[in-house]
Write a protein that holds these residues in place. Structure first.
Motif, PDB file in Angstrom:
ATOM      1  N   PRO A 147       1.003  -1.248   0.000  1.00  0.00           N
ATOM      2  CA  PRO A 147      -0.016   0.187   0.073  1.00  0.00           C
ATOM      3  C   PRO A 147       0.810   1.172  -0.146  1.00  0.00           C
ATOM      4  O   PRO A 147       0.430   2.409  -0.410  1.00  0.00           O
ATOM      5  CB  PRO A 147      -0.751   0.064   1.274  1.00  0.00           C
ATOM      6  CG  PRO A 147       0.010  -1.045   2.270  1.00  0.00           C
ATOM      7  CD  PRO A 147       0.556  -2.088   1.144  1.00  0.00           C
ATOM      8  N   GLU A 148       2.267   1.123   0.396  1.00  0.00           N
ATOM      9  CA  GLU A 148       2.782   2.308   0.522  1.00  0.00           C
ATOM     10  C   GLU A 148       3.546   2.671  -0.888  1.00  0.00           C
ATOM     11  O   GLU A 148       4.146   3.622  -1.068  1.00  0.00           O
ATOM     12  CB  GLU A 148       4.209   2.255   1.676  1.00  0.00           C
ATOM     13  CG  GLU A 148       5.041   1.137   1.200  1.00  0.00           C
ATOM     14  CD  GLU A 148       4.440  -0.162   1.872  1.00  0.00           C
ATOM     15  OE1 GLU A 148       5.170  -0.649   2.705  1.00  0.00           O
ATOM     16  OE2 GLU A 148       3.200  -0.755   1.627  1.00  0.00           O
ATOM     17  N   MET A 149       3.419   1.918  -1.905  1.00  0.00           N
ATOM     18  CA  MET A 149       3.702   1.978  -3.239  1.00  0.00           C
ATOM     19  C   MET A 149       2.836   2.955  -4.117  1.00  0.00           C
ATOM     20  O   MET A 149       1.725   3.049  -3.700  1.00  0.00           O
ATOM     21  CB  MET A 149       3.868   0.543  -4.076  1.00  0.00           C
ATOM     22  CG  MET A 149       5.138   0.049  -3.765  1.00  0.00           C
ATOM     23  SD  MET A 149       5.296  -1.511  -5.118  1.00  0.00           S
ATOM     24  CE  MET A 149       7.207  -1.933  -4.539  1.00  0.00           C
ATOM     25  N   SER A 150       3.497   3.629  -5.016  1.00  0.00           N
ATOM     26  CA  SER A 150       2.582   4.313  -5.927  1.00  0.00           C
ATOM     27  C   SER A 150       2.738   3.907  -7.498  1.00  0.00           C
ATOM     28  O   SER A 150       4.281   3.625  -7.507  1.00  0.00           O
ATOM     29  CB  SER A 150       2.865   5.769  -5.587  1.00  0.00           C
ATOM     30  OG  SER A 150       4.094   6.252  -5.900  1.00  0.00           O
ATOM     31  N   PHE A 151       1.893   4.130  -8.376  1.00  0.00           N
ATOM     32  CA  PHE A 151       2.188   3.681  -9.556  1.00  0.00           C
ATOM     33  C   PHE A 151       2.230   4.774 -10.504  1.00  0.00           C
ATOM     34  O   PHE A 151       1.369   5.704 -10.395  1.00  0.00           O
ATOM     35  CB  PHE A 151       1.175   2.596 -10.227  1.00  0.00           C
ATOM     36  CG  PHE A 151       1.362   1.236  -9.602  1.00  0.00           C
ATOM     37  CD1 PHE A 151       2.507   0.843  -9.035  1.00  0.00           C
ATOM     38  CD2 PHE A 151       0.532   0.397  -9.755  1.00  0.00           C
ATOM     39  CE1 PHE A 151       2.665  -0.667  -8.493  1.00  0.00           C
ATOM     40  CE2 PHE A 151       0.284  -0.915  -9.324  1.00  0.00           C
ATOM     41  CZ  PHE A 151       1.645  -1.437  -8.588  1.00  0.00           C
ATOM     42  N   THR A 152       2.993   4.846 -11.653  1.00  0.00           N
ATOM     43  CA  THR A 152       2.581   5.805 -12.567  1.00  0.00           C
ATOM     44  C   THR A 152       2.492   4.712 -13.928  1.00  0.00           C
ATOM     45  O   THR A 152       3.674   3.832 -14.450  1.00  0.00           O
ATOM     46  CB  THR A 152       3.921   6.657 -13.172  1.00  0.00           C
ATOM     47  OG1 THR A 152       3.937   7.461 -12.024  1.00  0.00           O
ATOM     48  CG2 THR A 152       3.578   7.488 -14.149  1.00  0.00           C
ATOM     49  N   ASN A 153       1.387   4.754 -14.781  1.00  0.00           N
ATOM     50  CA  ASN A 153       1.148   3.736 -15.627  1.00  0.00           C
ATOM     51  C   ASN A 153       1.725   4.319 -16.968  1.00  0.00           C
ATOM     52  O   ASN A 153       1.147   5.536 -17.513  1.00  0.00           O
ATOM     53  CB  ASN A 153      -0.227   3.406 -15.831  1.00  0.00           C
ATOM     54  CG  ASN A 153      -0.644   2.657 -14.502  1.00  0.00           C
ATOM     55  OD1 ASN A 153      -0.038   2.003 -13.734  1.00  0.00           O
ATOM     56  ND2 ASN A 153      -2.128   2.965 -14.107  1.00  0.00           N
ATOM     57  N   VAL A 154       2.615   3.527 -17.805  1.00  0.00           N
ATOM     58  CA  VAL A 154       2.725   3.878 -19.224  1.00  0.00           C
ATOM     59  C   VAL A 154       1.442   3.818 -20.036  1.00  0.00           C
ATOM     60  O   VAL A 154       1.180   2.340 -20.177  1.00  0.00           O
ATOM     61  CB  VAL A 154       3.872   3.171 -19.799  1.00  0.00           C
ATOM     62  CG1 VAL A 154       4.403   3.522 -21.311  1.00  0.00           C
ATOM     63  CG2 VAL A 154       5.212   3.431 -18.740  1.00  0.00           C
ATOM     64  N   PRO A 155       1.183   4.905 -20.776  1.00  0.00           N
ATOM     65  CA  PRO A 155      -0.127   4.751 -21.578  1.00  0.00           C
ATOM     66  C   PRO A 155       0.388   3.863 -22.967  1.00  0.00           C
ATOM     67  O   PRO A 155       1.460   3.477 -23.235  1.00  0.00           O
ATOM     68  CB  PRO A 155      -0.520   5.901 -21.829  1.00  0.00           C
ATOM     69  CG  PRO A 155       0.635   6.768 -22.068  1.00  0.00           C
ATOM     70  CD  PRO A 155       1.479   6.211 -20.465  1.00  0.00           C
ATOM     71  N   ALA A 156      -0.777   3.652 -23.702  1.00  0.00           N
ATOM     72  CA  ALA A 156      -0.358   2.897 -25.005  1.00  0.00           C
ATOM     73  C   ALA A 156       0.454   3.695 -25.875  1.00  0.00           C
ATOM     74  O   ALA A 156       0.166   4.818 -25.788  1.00  0.00           O
ATOM     75  CB  ALA A 156      -1.783   2.501 -25.839  1.00  0.00           C
ATOM     76  N   PHE A 157       1.339   3.018 -26.298  1.00  0.00           N
ATOM     77  CA  PHE A 157       2.357   3.699 -27.134  1.00  0.00           C
ATOM     78  C   PHE A 157       2.505   3.399 -28.818  1.00  0.00           C
ATOM     79  O   PHE A 157       3.092   3.870 -29.263  1.00  0.00           O
ATOM     80  CB  PHE A 157       3.831   3.491 -26.464  1.00  0.00           C
ATOM     81  CG  PHE A 157       4.057   2.164 -26.535  1.00  0.00           C
ATOM     82  CD1 PHE A 157       4.697   1.176 -27.424  1.00  0.00           C
ATOM     83  CD2 PHE A 157       3.956   1.556 -25.162  1.00  0.00           C
ATOM     84  CE1 PHE A 157       5.162  -0.039 -27.038  1.00  0.00           C
ATOM     85  CE2 PHE A 157       4.513   0.421 -24.927  1.00  0.00           C
ATOM     86  CZ  PHE A 157       4.620  -0.723 -25.948  1.00  0.00           C
TER      87      PHE A 157
END
Length: 344
Positions: A147-157
């Motif tokens: 839960p202490e992690m955070s995500f940045t998602n790479v969008p479709a490229f």
């Protein structure tokens, strides 16, 4: 501390039918792959498919298996290692199905002290059964275990200039010195209903030949549009003439309507009409796997030549292509030094 999780499809642990059965069970019971009510999905998968398909699939995997293991796993590991060598943050690999799992990948990053994760599904085009299922599962795992992690998602490229360039150049390099009459862009197929389910406008996607060409917010999550747009931009980059290239969709499952035209029928039709030299590229995949090496590289090649074709060129996926490695490494480093990822 920041880190990267590359996520690919996955593979059985071996070509043993039991390992293949275990992998197919996890894959096909995913509600975003076979999006039917769970009771019906269970009946179809566990009652029918898993009693008939594992042995046949195991034989198919045996045809393309390498001494080091599954081609998809080996190639993905090579990609991870090269990107990791070129970046300032740790890069870890996970698979949506099979091993190493997403949980294992996040655990590895956590053990390295990583709290901010760049999550990169290794799919150029967005689809329910690929990108979406990765993002959903990763978020579930994060909430439950990290839960202490955070995500940045790479969008479709699919339309990113860097991706279009490296894909186009890889096609050019692969076909250099080869004689070919037609270039087929073969994408993994999905049921037509997936396209409509992903339509955020709930009205744009009609799959009528025009909706993918008409600007709409729906295109952000429209797999069909993104496939055709990849083809269009690569063809433009390579200055291909109209009529020398086309798009099709492979790997149908079940009896429901899937995206058309079908790759197998398209390839066989080319041969029957007298086309002798065919090249095929599979841009829905960045790593060669069963669907590229066996379904296209062996089965489609054999059927094309049985019907009169003479030369069949399967263009490799980007795999651990040096130009592709540099692109990912640059995206990673830009993210590591910016508040938001800049791949779109």
């Amino acid at each position: 501390m920041k880190g990267v999780l590359l996520v690919n499809l996955g593979s059985p642990d071996s070509t043993d039918p039991e390992d293949v059965k275990r992998y197919l069970d996890e894959f096909l019971m995913d509600g975003r792959v076979i999006d039917l009510p769970k009771w019906l999905r269970t009946l179809i998968v566990k009652g029918i498919i898993l009693n008939t398909r594992p042995k046949k699939s195991a034989e198919a995997y045996s045809r393309i298996w390498w001494d080091e293991g599954s081609p998809l796993i080996v190639l993905s590991e090579r990609l991870r290692d090269k990107v990791d060598d070129m970046t300032a943050v740790p890069v870890v690999l996970a698979m949506r199905y099979g091993n190493p799992s997403i949980k294992a990948g996040l655990q590895e990053l956590y053990d390295k002290g990583v709290k901010e994760v760049l999550l990169m599904p290794l799919y150029p085009q967005f689809a329910m059964a690929t990108t979406e299922t990765i993002l959903v599962l990763a978020e579930e795992v994060r909430k439950q275990h990290f839960p202490e992690m955070s995500f940045t998602n790479v969008p479709a490229f699919y339309n990113h200039p860097d991706y279009v360039r490296v894909l186009a150049e890889s096609i050019r390099d692969s076909l250099e010195g080869k004689d070919w009459e037609h270039l087929l862009f073969s994408y993994h197929g999905v049921p037509e209903r997936h396209i409509k389910k992903s339509d955020i406008t709930k009205s744009h996607c009609r799959i009528d030949g025009q909706c993918c060409k008409t600007p709409s917010p729906a295109h952000q999550y429209c797999y069909r549009h993104q496939c055709y747009e990849t083809t269009r931009q690569v063809a433009e980059y390579l200055e291909l003439k109209q009529g020398t290239y086309s798009t099709s969709f492979q790997s149908r499952l079940g009896i429901d309507p899937w995206l058309k035209p079908a790759t197998d029928k398209t390839i066989n039709g080319f041969a029957e009409k007298g086309l002798k030299k065919l090249a095929v590229v599979t841009p829905a995949f960045v790593s060669d796997c069963l669907e590229t090496l066996e379904e296209i590289g062996l089965e489609a090649d054999e059927e094309f030549k049985e019907r009169g074709g003479e030369e069949f060129h399967l263009i490799p996926c980007l795999n651990d292509n040096e130009a592709w490695v540099k692109v990912i490494a640059r995206w990673v480093d830009e993210w590591a030094h910016q508040p938001e990822v800049r791949v779109n």
